[in-house]
Design an enzyme around this catalytic site. Structure first.
Site, PDB file in Angstrom:
ATOM      1  N   HIS A  42     101.208  72.471  23.378  1.00 23.45           N
ATOM      2  CA  HIS A  42     100.658  72.090  22.056  1.00 23.45           C
ATOM      3  C   HIS A  42     100.601  73.052  20.908  1.00 23.45           C
ATOM      4  O   HIS A  42     100.563  72.022  20.181  1.00 23.45           O
ATOM      5  CB  HIS A  42      98.826  72.678  22.619  1.00 23.45           C
ATOM      6  CG  HIS A  42      98.601  71.394  23.460  1.00 23.45           C
ATOM      7  ND1 HIS A  42      98.355  71.115  24.490  1.00 23.45           N
ATOM      8  CD2 HIS A  42      97.988  70.589  23.183  1.00 23.45           C
ATOM      9  CE1 HIS A  42      97.842  70.893  25.350  1.00 23.45           C
ATOM     10  NE2 HIS A  42      97.533  70.418  24.380  1.00 23.45           N
ATOM     11  N   LYS A 109      89.158  72.560  32.067  1.00 21.85           N
ATOM     12  CA  LYS A 109      88.591  72.707  32.247  1.00 21.85           C
ATOM     13  C   LYS A 109      87.026  73.491  31.280  1.00 21.85           C
ATOM     14  O   LYS A 109      88.295  74.067  29.967  1.00 21.85           O
ATOM     15  CB  LYS A 109      87.767  73.762  33.398  1.00 21.85           C
ATOM     16  CG  LYS A 109      88.716  74.957  32.995  1.00 21.85           C
ATOM     17  CD  LYS A 109      89.022  75.822  35.194  1.00 21.85           C
ATOM     18  CE  LYS A 109      89.738  77.256  34.417  1.00 21.85           C
ATOM     19  NZ  LYS A 109      89.834  78.783  35.585  1.00 21.85           N
TER      20      LYS A 109
END
Length: 197
Positions: A42, A109
């Protein structure tokens, strides 16, 4: 009492129109191809890095996951565990990557913050909550490892694994209409805490 929502079956690549139809609370099963991506990739993509030539994330889903992957007796990669990792670490990067690469969904999550929620609205994307503590069960929905990228550069957990999945189960907890179940739970918790102080 809220009615039970039907299962939304999606096959990648996903269109913006399909994403815009999803709402917080919808159950989704994903088939097709997904890509894993954690902190290192990322940051790399956010800072101007690119995917290898011929690899497109347009209409794709990024899974915040560092899968446990081993080679079988024939030398083929097999995923033995693939649970979601905590997503909030990608908050500085996620909205930019959605826009830049045409990503339509993110699985993880714990939810993400306001920057990602705004990115979901702007770019037609959803956050999909994976089942925590079910790494082996989720791995059973991965039918094939198609490829792996940045393995030498970033190491196995941080590499981008290109996975074929069949009916991978998730729930929409942040949609493209500005709703976040994580934000609603946090507000309700703060309100309850204030009432009891």
């Amino acid at each position: 009492m809220e009615r039970v929502r039907k299962m939304n079956e999606l096959t990648t690549p996903i269109t913006e129109e399909q994403v815009r139809r999803l709402k917080v609370g919808d159950q989704v099963s994903i088939s097709g191809v997904i890509f894993t991506g954690r902190d290192t990739v990322h940051k790399y993509l956010h800072e101007g890095g690119t995917m290898p030539e011929g690899v497109s994330l347009q209409g794709s889903i990024i899974y915040h996951c560092g899968p446990v992957v081993m080679k079988d007796e024939n030398g083929n990669w097999q995923v033995t565990a693939a649970g979601p990792t905590t997503s909030i670490r990608e908050e500085p990067y996620q909205a930019d990557i959605m826009k830049k690469f045409g990503v339509r969904g993110v699985i993880g999550k714990g939810g993400m913050g306001p920057k990602t929620l705004a990115g979901c609205q702007e770019n037609g994307c959803v956050y999909l909550h994976g089942i925590g503590g079910a790494a082996q069960v989720l791995a059973e929905h991965i039918t094939k490892v198609r490829n792996v990228y940045f393995l030498k550069e970033f190491g196995s957990p941080e590499a981008v694994w290109e996975l074929e999945v069949d009916k991978f189960p998730v729930v929409v907890t942040m949609d493209s209409h500005g709703k976040s179940l994580h934000e609603e739970v946090a507000k309700a918790s703060r309100s309850t805490l204030e009432e009891n102080l």
